[in-house]
Design a protein around this motif. Structure first.
Motif, PDB file in Angstrom:
ATOM      1  N   ASN A 103       0.839  -1.102   0.068  1.00 52.02           N
ATOM      2  CA  ASN A 103      -0.028  -0.127  -0.023  1.00 52.02           C
ATOM      3  C   ASN A 103       0.798   1.331  -0.074  1.00 52.02           C
ATOM      4  N   SER A 104       1.868   1.263   0.713  1.00 53.72           N
ATOM      5  CA  SER A 104       2.789   2.373   0.664  1.00 53.72           C
ATOM      6  C   SER A 104       3.721   2.694  -0.699  1.00 53.72           C
ATOM      7  N   GLY A 105       3.619   1.758  -1.671  1.00 54.82           N
ATOM      8  CA  GLY A 105       4.274   1.582  -2.859  1.00 54.82           C
ATOM      9  C   GLY A 105       5.685   1.448  -2.920  1.00 54.82           C
ATOM     10  N   THR A 106       6.470   0.863  -1.797  1.00 54.43           N
ATOM     11  CA  THR A 106       7.745   0.761  -1.625  1.00 54.43           C
ATOM     12  C   THR A 106       8.313  -0.612  -1.833  1.00 54.43           C
ATOM     13  N   SER A 107       7.629  -1.546  -1.771  1.00 52.72           N
ATOM     14  CA  SER A 107       7.842  -3.032  -2.147  1.00 52.72           C
ATOM     15  C   SER A 107       7.057  -4.000  -2.731  1.00 52.72           C
ATOM     16  N   ALA A 108       7.404  -4.855  -3.387  1.00 54.06           N
ATOM     17  CA  ALA A 108       6.472  -5.705  -4.109  1.00 54.06           C
ATOM     18  C   ALA A 108       7.072  -7.375  -4.277  1.00 54.06           C
ATOM     19  N   SER A 109       6.119  -7.989  -4.156  1.00 55.09           N
ATOM     20  CA  SER A 109       6.488  -9.681  -4.354  1.00 55.09           C
ATOM     21  C   SER A 109       5.503 -10.206  -5.348  1.00 55.09           C
ATOM     22  N   GLY A 110       5.899 -11.416  -5.710  1.00 53.84           N
ATOM     23  CA  GLY A 110       5.095 -12.235  -6.794  1.00 53.84           C
ATOM     24  C   GLY A 110       5.883 -13.363  -7.291  1.00 53.84           C
ATOM     25  N   THR A 111       5.243 -13.830  -8.562  1.00 54.07           N
ATOM     26  CA  THR A 111       6.092 -14.673  -9.400  1.00 54.07           C
ATOM     27  C   THR A 111       5.762 -14.474 -10.736  1.00 54.07           C
ATOM     28  N   PHE A 112       6.775 -15.280 -11.748  1.00 56.52           N
ATOM     29  CA  PHE A 112       6.445 -15.243 -13.111  1.00 56.52           C
ATOM     30  C   PHE A 112       7.097 -16.564 -13.691  1.00 56.52           C
ATOM     31  N   SER A 113       6.433 -16.578 -14.857  1.00 56.16           N
ATOM     32  CA  SER A 113       6.914 -17.747 -15.716  1.00 56.16           C
ATOM     33  C   SER A 113       7.321 -17.394 -16.923  1.00 56.16           C
ATOM     34  N   PHE A 114       8.228 -18.265 -17.679  1.00 57.81           N
ATOM     35  CA  PHE A 114       8.571 -17.775 -18.922  1.00 57.81           C
ATOM     36  C   PHE A 114       9.313 -18.972 -19.753  1.00 57.81           C
ATOM     37  N   ASN A 115       9.469 -18.826 -20.839  1.00 59.58           N
ATOM     38  CA  ASN A 115      10.221 -19.786 -21.814  1.00 59.58           C
ATOM     39  C   ASN A 115      11.322 -19.431 -22.302  1.00 59.58           C
ATOM     40  N   TYR A 116      12.499 -20.101 -22.501  1.00 59.32           N
ATOM     41  CA  TYR A 116      13.703 -19.686 -23.079  1.00 59.32           C
ATOM     42  C   TYR A 116      13.851 -20.862 -24.138  1.00 59.32           C
ATOM     43  N   THR A 117      14.438 -20.113 -25.320  1.00 61.50           N
ATOM     44  CA  THR A 117      14.883 -20.783 -26.580  1.00 61.50           C
ATOM     45  C   THR A 117      16.286 -20.291 -26.997  1.00 61.50           C
ATOM     46  N   GLY A 118      17.145 -21.217 -26.956  1.00 61.75           N
ATOM     47  CA  GLY A 118      18.698 -20.683 -27.380  1.00 61.75           C
ATOM     48  C   GLY A 118      19.424 -21.831 -27.251  1.00 61.75           C
ATOM     49  N   MET A 119      20.621 -21.956 -26.327  1.00 53.82           N
ATOM     50  CA  MET A 119      21.363 -22.927 -25.985  1.00 53.82           C
ATOM     51  C   MET A 119      20.537 -24.263 -25.838  1.00 53.82           C
ATOM     52  N   LEU A 120      19.500 -23.991 -25.123  1.00 50.97           N
ATOM     53  CA  LEU A 120      18.558 -25.103 -24.784  1.00 50.97           C
ATOM     54  C   LEU A 120      17.179 -24.695 -24.779  1.00 50.97           C
ATOM     55  N   GLN A 121      16.303 -25.425 -24.742  1.00 55.85           N
ATOM     56  CA  GLN A 121      14.677 -25.059 -24.926  1.00 55.85           C
ATOM     57  C   GLN A 121      14.013 -25.478 -23.298  1.00 55.85           C
ATOM     58  N   CYS A 122      13.566 -24.636 -22.764  1.00 62.51           N
ATOM     59  CA  CYS A 122      13.122 -24.860 -21.555  1.00 62.51           C
ATOM     60  C   CYS A 122      12.167 -23.779 -21.167  1.00 62.51           C
ATOM     61  N   SER A 123      11.246 -23.947 -19.855  1.00 60.08           N
ATOM     62  CA  SER A 123      10.492 -23.225 -19.416  1.00 60.08           C
ATOM     63  C   SER A 123      11.133 -23.229 -17.782  1.00 60.08           C
ATOM     64  N   GLY A 124      10.574 -22.012 -17.204  1.00 52.70           N
ATOM     65  CA  GLY A 124      10.976 -21.755 -15.802  1.00 52.70           C
ATOM     66  C   GLY A 124      10.086 -20.890 -15.160  1.00 52.70           C
ATOM     67  N   SER A 125      10.108 -20.698 -14.043  1.00 53.28           N
ATOM     68  CA  SER A 125       9.514 -19.630 -13.063  1.00 53.28           C
ATOM     69  C   SER A 125      10.467 -19.263 -11.982  1.00 53.28           C
ATOM     70  N   ALA A 126       9.834 -18.308 -11.396  1.00 54.00           N
ATOM     71  CA  ALA A 126      10.773 -17.502 -10.419  1.00 54.00           C
ATOM     72  C   ALA A 126       9.962 -16.700  -9.664  1.00 54.00           C
ATOM     73  N   THR A 127      10.250 -16.376  -8.276  1.00 53.67           N
ATOM     74  CA  THR A 127       9.487 -15.679  -7.176  1.00 53.67           C
ATOM     75  C   THR A 127      10.192 -14.084  -7.515  1.00 53.67           C
ATOM     76  N   ILE A 128       9.621 -13.138  -7.149  1.00 52.97           N
ATOM     77  CA  ILE A 128      10.176 -11.819  -7.243  1.00 52.97           C
ATOM     78  C   ILE A 128      10.053 -10.809  -6.027  1.00 52.97           C
ATOM     79  N   ALA A 129      10.823 -10.491  -5.640  1.00 57.61           N
ATOM     80  CA  ALA A 129      10.751  -9.611  -4.423  1.00 57.61           C
ATOM     81  C   ALA A 129      11.518  -8.052  -5.028  1.00 57.61           C
ATOM     82  N   ALA A 130      10.710  -7.028  -4.986  1.00 60.08           N
ATOM     83  CA  ALA A 130      11.140  -5.893  -5.642  1.00 60.08           C
ATOM     84  C   ALA A 130      11.021  -4.642  -4.558  1.00 60.08           C
ATOM     85  N   THR A 131      11.902  -3.738  -4.557  1.00 64.21           N
ATOM     86  CA  THR A 131      12.047  -2.597  -3.730  1.00 64.21           C
ATOM     87  C   THR A 131      12.241  -1.239  -4.587  1.00 64.21           C
ATOM     88  N   LYS A 132      11.201  -0.313  -4.207  1.00 62.96           N
ATOM     89  CA  LYS A 132      11.131   0.931  -4.896  1.00 62.96           C
ATOM     90  C   LYS A 132      12.398   1.469  -4.433  1.00 62.96           C
TER      91      LYS A 132
END
Length: 133
Positions: A103-132
Motif C-alpha cells: 500500500n505504501s508503494g515501496t515494495s513488491a512480491s510475486g511470481t513469473f513464468s517464462f520460456n527460453y529458446t537458445g542454447m537449450l529449450q526450457c520453461s521456468g518460473s521465479a519468485t520476485i521481491a522488488a524494492t522501490k
C-alpha cells in the motif's frame, strides 16, 4: 497493486493498446527486483533494475541493464504487461507474471513464468521481491 501479464504489447512491439479507465500513477518510479528461480535448467539473472514510464494508463517497464522494454496496461491498481528479450544467446518470453506492490508503494512480491529458446529449450518460473529505489 497487482501486476499480471495479459495485455497487448511486448518488448518488440509498440506501446500497449486498449489501455483506458482509471489507473494509479507509477510514472518515473524505479525498482530493483530480485529473482529466485525454481530448480531446473532454466535459470536467469538474480536481480535487475527497472524504470516505469506511463502515459495515461499505458505503462512501460524499461530494464536498465540493456533497455529492454515491457509494455502493458494499468487498470486501477492492476498492471498487465508482457515482453520478450534476448538472453544468453537465446530469447526469453515472459508467459505470465503477477506481483503485488504494498500500500505504501515501496515494495513488491510475486511470481513469473517464462520460456527460453537458445542454447537449450526450457520453461521456468521465479519468485520476485522488488524494492522501490
Amino acid at each position: 497493486l497487482t501486476i499480471t501479464t495479459a495485455c497487448s504489447g511486448g518488448s518488440s512491439g509498440a506501446a500497449a493498446s486498449g489501455c483506458s479507465g482509471t489507473c494509479i500513477n507509477l510514472n518515473g518510479t524505479t525498482w530493483t527486483a530480485n529473482f529466485s528461480y525454481a530448480s531446473g535448467p532454466c535459470q536467469g539473472p538474480s536481480s535487475e533494475t527497472y524504470t516505469v514510464s506511463q502515459t495515461g494508463c499505458a505503462g512501460t517497464l524499461t530494464q536498465q541493464s540493456d533497455s529492454t522494454q515491457f509494455h502493458g496496461c494499468i487498470a486501477g491498481s492492476t498492471v498487465d504487461w508482457s515482453g520478450t528479450f534476448p538472453y544468453n544467446s537465446g530469447t526469453v518470453s515472459v508467459t505470465s507474471a503477477e506481483f503485488t506492490v504494498n500500500n505504501s508503494g515501496t515494495s513488491a512480491s510475486g511470481t513469473f513464468s517464462f520460456n527460453y529458446t537458445g542454447m537449450l529449450q526450457c520453461s521456468g518460473s521465479a519468485t520476485i521481491a522488488a524494492t522501490k529505489i
